[in-house]
Write a protein that holds these residues in place. Structure first.
Motif, PDB file in Angstrom:
ATOM      1  N   ALA A 158       0.819  -1.217   0.000  1.00 39.99           N
ATOM      2  CA  ALA A 158       0.000   0.000   0.000  1.00 39.99           C
ATOM      3  C   ALA A 158       0.847   1.259   0.000  1.00 39.99           C
ATOM      4  CB  ALA A 158      -0.919   0.004   1.225  1.00 39.99           C
ATOM      5  N   VAL A 159       0.313   2.322  -0.597  1.00 37.00           N
ATOM      6  CA  VAL A 159       1.015   3.597  -0.631  1.00 37.00           C
ATOM      7  C   VAL A 159       1.068   4.236   0.753  1.00 37.00           C
ATOM      8  CG1 VAL A 159      -1.040   4.970  -1.218  1.00 37.00           C
ATOM      9  CG2 VAL A 159       1.230   5.762  -1.915  1.00 37.00           C
ATOM     10  N   HIS A 160       0.101   3.922   1.609  1.00 42.40           N
ATOM     11  CA  HIS A 160       0.104   4.405   2.993  1.00 42.40           C
ATOM     12  C   HIS A 160       0.173   3.195   3.925  1.00 42.40           C
ATOM     13  CE1 HIS A 160      -0.744   7.103   6.377  1.00 42.40           C
ATOM     14  NE2 HIS A 160      -1.467   6.117   6.849  1.00 42.40           N
ATOM     15  N   GLY A 161       1.202   3.144   4.757  1.00 38.84           N
ATOM     16  CA  GLY A 161       1.341   2.044   5.702  1.00 38.84           C
ATOM     17  C   GLY A 161       1.851   0.760   5.077  1.00 38.84           C
ATOM     18  N   GLY A 162       2.503   0.869   3.918  1.00 34.66           N
ATOM     19  CA  GLY A 162       3.055  -0.320   3.284  1.00 34.66           C
ATOM     20  C   GLY A 162       4.259  -0.866   4.051  1.00 34.66           C
ATOM     21  N   GLY A 163       4.714  -2.034   3.611  1.00 35.42           N
ATOM     22  CA  GLY A 163       5.832  -2.673   4.284  1.00 35.42           C
ATOM     23  C   GLY A 163       5.359  -3.754   5.237  1.00 35.42           C
ATOM     24  N   LEU A 164       6.202  -4.067   6.200  1.00 35.53           N
ATOM     25  CA  LEU A 164       5.931  -5.129   7.172  1.00 35.53           C
ATOM     26  C   LEU A 164       5.909  -4.538   8.570  1.00 35.53           C
ATOM     27  CD1 LEU A 164       5.773  -8.217   7.871  1.00 35.53           C
ATOM     28  CD2 LEU A 164       8.269  -8.186   7.944  1.00 35.53           C
ATOM     29  N   GLY A 165       4.844  -4.831   9.333  1.00 34.83           N
ATOM     30  CA  GLY A 165       4.780  -4.328  10.692  1.00 34.83           C
ATOM     31  C   GLY A 165       3.402  -4.469  11.294  1.00 34.83           C
ATOM     32  N   THR A 166       3.252  -3.948  12.483  1.00 34.74           N
ATOM     33  CA  THR A 166       1.988  -3.995  13.211  1.00 34.74           C
ATOM     34  C   THR A 166       1.077  -2.870  12.708  1.00 34.74           C
ATOM     35  OG1 THR A 166       3.101  -4.874  15.163  1.00 34.74           O
ATOM     36  CG2 THR A 166       0.922  -3.899  15.486  1.00 34.74           C
ATOM     37  N   ARG A 167      -0.190  -3.217  12.464  1.00 38.67           N
ATOM     38  CA  ARG A 167      -1.151  -2.236  11.979  1.00 38.67           C
ATOM     39  C   ARG A 167      -2.452  -2.326  12.788  1.00 38.67           C
ATOM     40  NH1 ARG A 167       3.066  -1.134  10.195  1.00 38.67           N
ATOM     41  NH2 ARG A 167       3.685  -0.865   7.992  1.00 38.67           N
ATOM     42  N   HIS A 168      -3.157  -1.182  12.894  1.00 35.55           N
ATOM     43  CA  HIS A 168      -4.360  -1.086  13.727  1.00 35.55           C
ATOM     44  C   HIS A 168      -5.649  -0.928  12.923  1.00 35.55           C
ATOM     45  CE1 HIS A 168      -2.175  -0.302  17.661  1.00 35.55           C
ATOM     46  NE2 HIS A 168      -1.212  -0.232  16.763  1.00 35.55           N
ATOM     47  N   TRP A 169      -5.549  -0.565  11.665  1.00 38.68           N
ATOM     48  CA  TRP A 169      -6.739  -0.317  10.846  1.00 38.68           C
ATOM     49  C   TRP A 169      -6.361  -0.391   9.373  1.00 38.68           C
ATOM     50  CZ3 TRP A 169      -5.583   3.781   7.807  1.00 38.68           C
ATOM     51  CH2 TRP A 169      -4.673   4.716   8.308  1.00 38.68           C
ATOM     52  N   LEU A 170      -7.397  -0.408   8.543  1.00 39.91           N
ATOM     53  CA  LEU A 170      -7.188  -0.435   7.090  1.00 39.91           C
ATOM     54  C   LEU A 170      -8.358   0.276   6.425  1.00 39.91           C
ATOM     55  CD1 LEU A 170      -6.038  -3.511   5.032  1.00 39.91           C
ATOM     56  CD2 LEU A 170      -7.847  -2.059   4.169  1.00 39.91           C
ATOM     57  N   ILE A 171      -8.070   1.104   5.430  1.00 42.20           N
ATOM     58  CA  ILE A 171      -9.131   1.708   4.625  1.00 42.20           C
ATOM     59  C   ILE A 171      -8.857   1.452   3.144  1.00 42.20           C
ATOM     60  CG2 ILE A 171      -9.821   3.484   6.275  1.00 42.20           C
ATOM     61  CD1 ILE A 171      -8.123   5.496   4.824  1.00 42.20           C
ATOM     62  N   ASN A 172      -9.924   1.301   2.386  1.00 42.21           N
ATOM     63  CA  ASN A 172      -9.862   1.167   0.931  1.00 42.21           C
ATOM     64  C   ASN A 172     -10.872   2.167   0.376  1.00 42.21           C
ATOM     65  OD1 ASN A 172      -9.450   0.301  -1.693  1.00 42.21           O
ATOM     66  ND2 ASN A 172     -10.464  -1.671  -1.436  1.00 42.21           N
ATOM     67  N   ALA A 173     -10.377   3.227  -0.237  1.00 46.54           N
ATOM     68  CA  ALA A 173     -11.223   4.371  -0.580  1.00 46.54           C
ATOM     69  C   ALA A 173     -11.358   4.528  -2.085  1.00 46.54           C
ATOM     70  CB  ALA A 173     -10.639   5.656   0.011  1.00 46.54           C
ATOM     71  N   THR A 174     -12.578   4.776  -2.531  1.00 47.52           N
ATOM     72  CA  THR A 174     -12.834   5.103  -3.924  1.00 47.52           C
ATOM     73  C   THR A 174     -12.352   6.520  -4.218  1.00 47.52           C
ATOM     74  OG1 THR A 174     -14.752   3.648  -4.075  1.00 47.52           O
ATOM     75  CG2 THR A 174     -14.650   5.459  -5.639  1.00 47.52           C
ATOM     76  N   VAL A 175     -11.704   6.673  -5.379  1.00 48.55           N
ATOM     77  CA  VAL A 175     -11.343   7.998  -5.879  1.00 48.55           C
ATOM     78  C   VAL A 175     -11.811   8.097  -7.327  1.00 48.55           C
ATOM     79  CG1 VAL A 175      -9.363   8.320  -4.351  1.00 48.55           C
ATOM     80  CG2 VAL A 175      -9.033   7.200  -6.562  1.00 48.55           C
ATOM     81  N   PRO A 176     -11.957   9.305  -7.864  1.00 50.70           N
ATOM     82  CA  PRO A 176     -12.377   9.441  -9.263  1.00 50.70           C
ATOM     83  C   PRO A 176     -11.329   8.847 -10.208  1.00 50.70           C
ATOM     84  CG  PRO A 176     -12.548  11.530  -8.085  1.00 50.70           C
ATOM     85  CD  PRO A 176     -11.791  10.603  -7.198  1.00 50.70           C
ATOM     86  N   MET A 177     -11.777   8.398 -11.374  1.00 52.64           N
ATOM     87  CA  MET A 177     -10.842   7.885 -12.364  1.00 52.64           C
ATOM     88  C   MET A 177      -9.886   8.976 -12.849  1.00 52.64           C
ATOM     89  SD  MET A 177     -11.214   4.674 -12.649  1.00 52.64           S
ATOM     90  CE  MET A 177     -10.379   4.295 -14.183  1.00 52.64           C
ATOM     91  N   SER A 178     -10.238  10.227 -12.610  1.00 47.37           N
ATOM     92  CA  SER A 178      -9.360  11.349 -12.974  1.00 47.37           C
ATOM     93  C   SER A 178      -8.351  11.674 -11.871  1.00 47.37           C
ATOM     94  CB  SER A 178     -10.203  12.592 -13.262  1.00 47.37           C
ATOM     95  OG  SER A 178     -10.987  12.936 -12.121  1.00 47.37           O
ATOM     96  N   TYR A 179      -8.319  10.887 -10.802  1.00 48.24           N
ATOM     97  CA  TYR A 179      -7.465  11.160  -9.647  1.00 48.24           C
ATOM     98  C   TYR A 179      -6.010  11.340 -10.077  1.00 48.24           C
ATOM     99  CZ  TYR A 179      -5.560  10.608  -4.894  1.00 48.24           C
ATOM    100  OH  TYR A 179      -4.940  10.796  -3.690  1.00 48.24           O
TER     101      TYR A 179
END
Length: 207
Positions: free
Chosen positions: A34-55
């Motif tokens: 992931a672009v945010h929080g990527g790599g290996l480690g302990t994590r507390h939450w996850l979000i997957n967000a829709t963005v416009p195709m023009s993003y």
């Protein structure tokens, strides 16, 4: 077992935009591209967000951090973006492994194209995997490879001469404690059901 995501919405650029949210009941071990929080480690939450195709924001990491703050999320987490409407998430399960996938194939590519170019489109296949046993670091890396192989197999079966899109992401989550499984390949205890569940999810996902 990790519960499935909650569907919520955010108001952005004059629109209500859907977002999938996992609030882990306890911290989990994660490996992610992931672009945010990527790599290996302990994590507390996850979000997957829709963005416009023009993003075209140059700072998706900062954008995702702001989304997390707006949701009241604390501690390290994982943020994914996709041009797919995340209300169309596909969830599958196989022998204790659970997968949630948002499948956007509007801009499929073969990974080893002779002239790849540098264009990026937010169609994106985002795959989130939960494995109920602690995986070793090596097994986590192998599980990412297994998920990617299963995705590519599904795309081939859908008739696409592609291995994914330029912006695909994979997340594999497991408990922090407990006995450690050493392997994550497609014929291992957890890699085999992982491969089947990812394959099924990508086959079922929308274009």
């Amino acid at each position: 077992m990790l519960a499935g995501p909650a569907l919520t919405r955010r108001h952005e650029d004059g629109q209500d935009v859907p977002l999938l949210l996992w609030r882990f009941p306890e911290p989990l071990l994660a490996i992610s591209s992931a672009v945010h929080g990527g790599g290996l480690g302990t994590r507390h939450w996850l979000i997957n967000a829709t963005v416009p195709m023009s993003y075209a924001r140059p700072d998706p990491d900062t954008h995702l951090a702001a989304l997390a703050t707006g949701l009241g999320l604390t501690g390290p987490g994982i943020g994914l973006l996709t041009g797919v409407d995340v209300t169309e998430v596909v969830t599958t399960a196989d022998d204790g492994v659970h997968v949630s996938a948002t499948v956007g194939l509007g801009a499929p590519i073969p990974a080893a194209s002779p002239d790849p170019g540098f264009g990026h489109h937010p169609g994106t296949v985002n795959i989130v995997v939960w494995v109920p046993q602690r995986l070793s670091d090596g097994a986590l890396v192998n599980a990412v490879a297994t998920a990617t192989e299963a995705k590519a197999q599904a795309l081939a079966e859908r008739g696409l001469t592609a291995t994914g899109t330029a912006t695909d992401a994979v997340v594999v989550l497991c408990p922090i404690g407990g006995p450690v499984a050493a392997y994550g390949g497609p014929r291992s205890r957890w890699g085999a059901p992982l491969a089947r569940a990812v394959h099924q999810a990508v086959l079922a996902g929308s274009f």
